[in-house]
Design a protein around this motif. Structure first.
Motif, PDB file in Angstrom:
ATOM      1  N   LEU A 360      -4.995  23.824 -36.840  1.00  0.00           N
ATOM      2  CA  LEU A 360      -4.778  24.252 -38.228  1.00  0.00           C
ATOM      3  C   LEU A 360      -5.007  25.758 -38.417  1.00  0.00           C
ATOM      4  N   GLU A 361      -5.302  26.447 -37.313  1.00  0.00           N
ATOM      5  CA  GLU A 361      -5.548  27.898 -37.321  1.00  0.00           C
ATOM      6  C   GLU A 361      -6.700  28.260 -38.258  1.00  0.00           C
ATOM      7  N   ARG A 362      -7.718  27.412 -38.207  1.00  0.00           N
ATOM      8  CA  ARG A 362      -8.986  27.690 -38.869  1.00  0.00           C
ATOM      9  C   ARG A 362      -9.966  28.252 -37.828  1.00  0.00           C
ATOM     10  N   THR A 363     -11.059  28.811 -38.308  1.00  0.00           N
ATOM     11  CA  THR A 363     -12.108  29.283 -37.400  1.00  0.00           C
ATOM     12  C   THR A 363     -13.052  28.127 -37.085  1.00  0.00           C
ATOM     13  N   PRO A 364     -13.155  27.708 -35.808  1.00  0.00           N
ATOM     14  CA  PRO A 364     -14.066  26.608 -35.465  1.00  0.00           C
ATOM     15  C   PRO A 364     -15.527  26.982 -35.699  1.00  0.00           C
ATOM     16  N   PHE A 365     -16.396  25.977 -35.697  1.00  0.00           N
ATOM     17  CA  PHE A 365     -17.816  26.226 -35.947  1.00  0.00           C
ATOM     18  C   PHE A 365     -18.449  27.079 -34.862  1.00  0.00           C
ATOM     19  N   ILE A 366     -17.803  27.165 -33.701  1.00  0.00           N
ATOM     20  CA  ILE A 366     -18.307  27.995 -32.610  1.00  0.00           C
ATOM     21  C   ILE A 366     -17.122  28.568 -31.845  1.00  0.00           C
ATOM     22  N   ASP A 367     -17.301  29.760 -31.320  1.00  0.00           N
ATOM     23  CA  ASP A 367     -16.233  30.439 -30.589  1.00  0.00           C
ATOM     24  C   ASP A 367     -16.120  29.860 -29.186  1.00  0.00           C
ATOM     25  N   VAL A 368     -14.980  29.216 -28.894  1.00  0.00           N
ATOM     26  CA  VAL A 368     -14.791  28.606 -27.578  1.00  0.00           C
ATOM     27  C   VAL A 368     -13.870  29.431 -26.679  1.00  0.00           C
ATOM     28  N   THR A 369     -13.602  30.669 -27.050  1.00  0.00           N
ATOM     29  CA  THR A 369     -12.726  31.481 -26.188  1.00  0.00           C
ATOM     30  C   THR A 369     -13.269  31.629 -24.761  1.00  0.00           C
ATOM     31  N   PRO A 370     -14.608  31.576 -24.515  1.00  0.00           N
ATOM     32  CA  PRO A 370     -15.047  31.591 -23.111  1.00  0.00           C
ATOM     33  C   PRO A 370     -14.522  30.419 -22.289  1.00  0.00           C
ATOM     34  N   PHE A 371     -14.052  29.358 -22.956  1.00  0.00           N
ATOM     35  CA  PHE A 371     -13.540  28.197 -22.252  1.00  0.00           C
ATOM     36  C   PHE A 371     -12.008  28.205 -22.120  1.00  0.00           C
ATOM     37  N   CYS A 372     -11.378  29.333 -22.383  1.00  0.00           N
ATOM     38  CA  CYS A 372      -9.917  29.395 -22.235  1.00  0.00           C
ATOM     39  C   CYS A 372      -9.536  29.165 -20.777  1.00  0.00           C
ATOM     40  N   ALA A 373      -8.380  28.566 -20.563  1.00  0.00           N
ATOM     41  CA  ALA A 373      -7.985  28.160 -19.220  1.00  0.00           C
ATOM     42  C   ALA A 373      -7.666  29.337 -18.312  1.00  0.00           C
ATOM     43  N   ASP A 374      -7.323  30.485 -18.881  1.00  0.00           N
ATOM     44  CA  ASP A 374      -6.954  31.616 -18.029  1.00  0.00           C
ATOM     45  C   ASP A 374      -8.159  32.455 -17.605  1.00  0.00           C
ATOM     46  N   ARG A 375      -9.384  31.978 -17.876  1.00  0.00           N
ATOM     47  CA  ARG A 375     -10.562  32.765 -17.512  1.00  0.00           C
ATOM     48  C   ARG A 375     -10.682  32.976 -16.008  1.00  0.00           C
ATOM     49  N   PHE A 376     -10.091  32.074 -15.236  1.00  0.00           N
ATOM     50  CA  PHE A 376     -10.213  32.171 -13.788  1.00  0.00           C
ATOM     51  C   PHE A 376      -9.275  33.219 -13.199  1.00  0.00           C
ATOM     52  N   THR A 377      -8.265  33.613 -13.959  1.00  0.00           N
ATOM     53  CA  THR A 377      -7.345  34.652 -13.492  1.00  0.00           C
ATOM     54  C   THR A 377      -7.596  35.988 -14.163  1.00  0.00           C
TER      55      THR A 377
END
Length: 389
Positions: A360-377
């Motif tokens: 829904l393009e809302r701000t989640p209760f916590i920032d999960v960008t550290p868990f993005c799938a491209d973190r390994f590249t």
């Protein structure tokens, strides 16, 4: 469940691939927020993948703040599950007890407990004597310390899947079981359709909650989801007389051997370090010798207990043992929640909320960008969890 079908509608706003606890949680949270035309596709029965296996641990005892927050918020949701969405998941808040046998383990857990306490988790370090009082099976011989949190515990994942699915179905979600995704159509930077062995669905959004099978689905969309399947096994003892005392979910951290109450006996488990990757879910009781050897010193009474049956299921493991949660850069309408490395059930309520908000393009209760799938590249690495069970 009578609301399940093998027919797929020709169109949908959201297609969720995976009918385990993660997929049903996401479906429930989306429908609760007013999202319509949701279809959940499951290759077997609901909960027939990793979610159907009854380990069921729920906890907030982690070393990384993000995992602590996901676990803590989910714990509150599990405690409230009888009211929202309204189902009995047989939650037993007996606590989690980590038995520690070295000074280094103790120091690591002391650090983790300080972080947990700062985030409102009532965990604490305890000595061998108190650990034995909480779990009489534990031997204090060689036990340096233990970490304990009284609000952790265990529940029944299959009941949670049913609870989420029934509530989602009441809100209009369609469930297509025994249905396999065979391909995705992409146009530009969007997925436009999902192909299944029961027909094609034009759609606006695809959400991958396919657990150990997620890498295959991601590849269909051109999204790399580094998830590998690893078999984990557990066993049940014969009924115990006198009955087992009510004990915490107890883990010998050095060996990963764990046990807790289950019906009229105990449940045993251990992560076999030699287990090869793969989708084999055959239960092979010979792994039990590893467990018996591990508990011979830590909980000797368990070493000779008779076992009657068991299960084998799949962990969905990422390189750093942390989840993959987010939205792909391209196709932009491909979202994913997978790779939980054994923590999916306990984090499912919080992740359902987060995926709702990402969609829904809302701000989640916590920032999960550290868990993005491209973190390994991209080189943006998360800190590997020290508690992998």
């Amino acid at each position: 469940m009578s609301f399940m079908s093998r027919t797929v509608p020709p169109t949908a706003d959201v297609v969720i691939v995976g009918g385990g606890v993660m997929g049903t949680s996401i479906a429930y949270h989306l429908a609760e927020a007013g999202v319509h035309h949701i279809v959940v596709i499951e290759r077997g029965e609901l909960g027939s993948g990793s979610s159907g296996k009854p380990i069921g641990g729920v906890r907030a005892q982690f070393s990384d703040p993000l995992n602590i927050e996901l676990g803590s918020r989910s714990l509150r949701a599990w405690q409230d599950f009888g009211q929202r969405p309204g189902a009995d998941i047989r939650l037993d808040s007996v606590g989690y007890l980590f038995a520690l046998t070295s000074d280094q383990q103790t120091a690591d857990f002391e650090t983790a407990v300080r972080i947990q306490n700062s985030l409102g988790v009532p965990s604490r370090m305890i000595g061998p004597r108190e650990a034995h009082q909480l779990c009489p099976y534990l031997s204090t011989d060689g036990l340096v310390a233990a970490a304990y949190s009284p609000t952790d515990g265990h529940a029944r994942p299959g009941l949670a899947v049913q609870g989420y699915a029934r509530a989602a179905a009441r809100a209009g979600v369609a469930f297509a079981t025994h249905t396999t995704v065979t391909g995705l159509d992409t146009t530009g930077d969007r997925v436009t359709a999902v192909h299944t062995d029961h027909g094609r669905i034009s759609c606006s959004t695809v959400i991958c909650a396919a657990g150990a099978w997620s890498e295959r689905l991601g590849a269909m969309a051109g999204v790399h989801l580094p998830v590998r399947p690893v078999r984990r096994q557990l066993a049940f003892t014969a009924p115990l007389a006198p009955p087992a005392p009510r004990i915490p979910f107890t883990i010998d951290f050095a060996s990963t051997a764990y046990f807790h109450n289950s019906d009229d006996g105990l449940l045993f488990g251990l992560a076999d370090p030699a287990q090869a990757d793969g989708f084999d879910t055959t239960w092979t009781p010979d792994w039990l010798q590893l467990f018996r050897t591990a508990v011979q010193r830590r909980a000797p009474a368990l070493a000779d207990m008779e076992t009657t049956s068991g299960w084998a299921g799949l962990y969905e493991v990422t390189p750093d043992h942390n989840a993959l949660i987010g939205r792909a850069g391209a196709p932009h309408n491909f979202l994913y929640a997978t790779g939980f490395s054994g923590h999916g059930f306990l984090q499912a309520p919080a992740v359902g909320e987060i995926m709702r908000d990402i969609h829904l393009e809302r701000t989640p209760f916590i920032d999960v960008t550290p868990f993005c799938a491209d973190r390994f590249t991209t080189g943006v690495q998360t800190r590997p969890e020290i508690h992998v069970v």
